[in-house]
Write a protein that holds these residues in place. Sequence first.
Motif, PDB file in Angstrom:
ATOM      1  N   PHE A 126       7.370 -12.913  -5.954  1.00 49.51           N
ATOM      2  CA  PHE A 126       6.327 -11.959  -6.356  1.00 49.51           C
ATOM      3  C   PHE A 126       4.948 -12.620  -6.308  1.00 49.51           C
ATOM      4  O   PHE A 126       3.994 -12.049  -5.770  1.00 49.51           O
ATOM      5  N   ILE A 127       4.825 -13.811  -6.868  1.00 49.86           N
ATOM      6  CA  ILE A 127       3.539 -14.506  -6.892  1.00 49.86           C
ATOM      7  C   ILE A 127       3.075 -14.816  -5.475  1.00 49.86           C
ATOM      8  O   ILE A 127       1.886 -14.660  -5.147  1.00 49.86           O
ATOM      9  N   ASP A 128       3.993 -15.233  -4.606  1.00 43.16           N
ATOM     10  CA  ASP A 128       3.618 -15.518  -3.214  1.00 43.16           C
ATOM     11  C   ASP A 128       3.092 -14.266  -2.524  1.00 43.16           C
ATOM     12  O   ASP A 128       2.082 -14.316  -1.803  1.00 43.16           O
ATOM     13  N   SER A 129       3.757 -13.131  -2.742  1.00 43.19           N
ATOM     14  CA  SER A 129       3.312 -11.899  -2.101  1.00 43.19           C
ATOM     15  C   SER A 129       1.995 -11.412  -2.691  1.00 43.19           C
ATOM     16  O   SER A 129       1.124 -10.897  -1.966  1.00 43.19           O
ATOM     17  N   PHE A 130       1.824 -11.568  -4.006  1.00 42.81           N
ATOM     18  CA  PHE A 130       0.563 -11.225  -4.656  1.00 42.81           C
ATOM     19  C   PHE A 130      -0.579 -12.044  -4.050  1.00 42.81           C
ATOM     20  O   PHE A 130      -1.632 -11.496  -3.679  1.00 42.81           O
ATOM     21  N   THR A 131      -0.377 -13.337  -3.939  1.00 46.47           N
ATOM     22  CA  THR A 131      -1.402 -14.222  -3.392  1.00 46.47           C
ATOM     23  C   THR A 131      -1.719 -13.859  -1.948  1.00 46.47           C
ATOM     24  O   THR A 131      -2.896 -13.810  -1.542  1.00 46.47           O
ATOM     25  N   ASP A 132      -0.692 -13.571  -1.165  1.00 44.22           N
ATOM     26  CA  ASP A 132      -0.903 -13.203   0.234  1.00 44.22           C
ATOM     27  C   ASP A 132      -1.700 -11.907   0.352  1.00 44.22           C
ATOM     28  O   ASP A 132      -2.620 -11.800   1.184  1.00 44.22           O
ATOM     29  N   SER A 133      -1.388 -10.918  -0.498  1.00 44.30           N
ATOM     30  CA  SER A 133      -2.130  -9.652  -0.460  1.00 44.30           C
ATOM     31  C   SER A 133      -3.594  -9.861  -0.814  1.00 44.30           C
ATOM     32  O   SER A 133      -4.484  -9.273  -0.192  1.00 44.30           O
ATOM     33  N   VAL A 134      -3.856 -10.701  -1.808  1.00 37.90           N
ATOM     34  CA  VAL A 134      -5.241 -10.962  -2.205  1.00 37.90           C
ATOM     35  C   VAL A 134      -6.005 -11.667  -1.080  1.00 37.90           C
ATOM     36  O   VAL A 134      -7.158 -11.323  -0.775  1.00 37.90           O
ATOM     37  N   ILE A 135      -5.370 -12.642  -0.445  1.00 35.50           N
ATOM     38  CA  ILE A 135      -6.025 -13.346   0.668  1.00 35.50           C
ATOM     39  C   ILE A 135      -6.356 -12.375   1.794  1.00 35.50           C
ATOM     40  O   ILE A 135      -7.473 -12.387   2.341  1.00 35.50           O
ATOM     41  N   ARG A 136      -5.407 -11.525   2.145  1.00 34.54           N
ATOM     42  CA  ARG A 136      -5.651 -10.562   3.218  1.00 34.54           C
ATOM     43  C   ARG A 136      -6.666  -9.498   2.795  1.00 34.54           C
ATOM     44  O   ARG A 136      -7.452  -9.017   3.619  1.00 34.54           O
TER      45      ARG A 136
END
Length: 238
Positions: free
Chosen positions: A142-152
């Motif tokens: 979840f944290i990895d996907s959250f971080t990826d969404s924020v970066i994008r």
Amino acid sequence: MARLTTADPMPARYPGNKKSLSFMHVNVNSIVAGSKLDEISALVSEFRLDIIAVTESWLDDSIESHEISLAGFQLPFRRDRNRHGGGVLIYVSNLISCKRRSDLEPQSVETIWLELKIGSFKILFAAYYRPPGQNVCIIDEFIDSFTDSVIRARSSRPDAIVVTGDFNAKHNEWWHLDPINYAGAKLYQATQLANFEQIVREPTCDLSQSPSLIDLILTDFPRFFSNCRVLAPLSGCH
């Protein structure tokens, strides 16, 4: 509930303050149960809300969007799970230009991302629901996907990013009496790396029993915000 003040004027229905946008997050434990929609409509009228982020909507495709519509709002943006739990939806005022950013929504996470335009001011607005009881591996994903969404999200150069929802994550930097759980430790670390500030400063859940702050508002532009407060819960909600 929070008020966000932008650099550009809002439409003419805001004669007293033409630069403000009000939004609310609420966990409803089923949007179709009891009088939830009526209660939300009353809050819209009282606080002149422009955006309502809802978690634990408890919906599936047997419920049509027009059945849960609100007067003065576009049909809700939905991310359904089932009629027994989970789910996210967002209501946006008819006066706000917006589009869904499905490219920022991983399939494994209950989230909705929207791009809002107020004049030339662009806001990326997201709502999340992370259920309790997840194991360490799922929380890490979840944290990895959250971080990826924020970066994008940042790559599209918004003026501000606002993320709200029920994260079931606790950290004593957000509320001093909360014990830190694993999700809270990981999410706090991710928000620090993203240069996000969490602006809710009081408990949002189980106020009479074991209070905790698990419903968050995260943003990279906290100076836009004023009058953030926790309202009394809807019936059976937080």
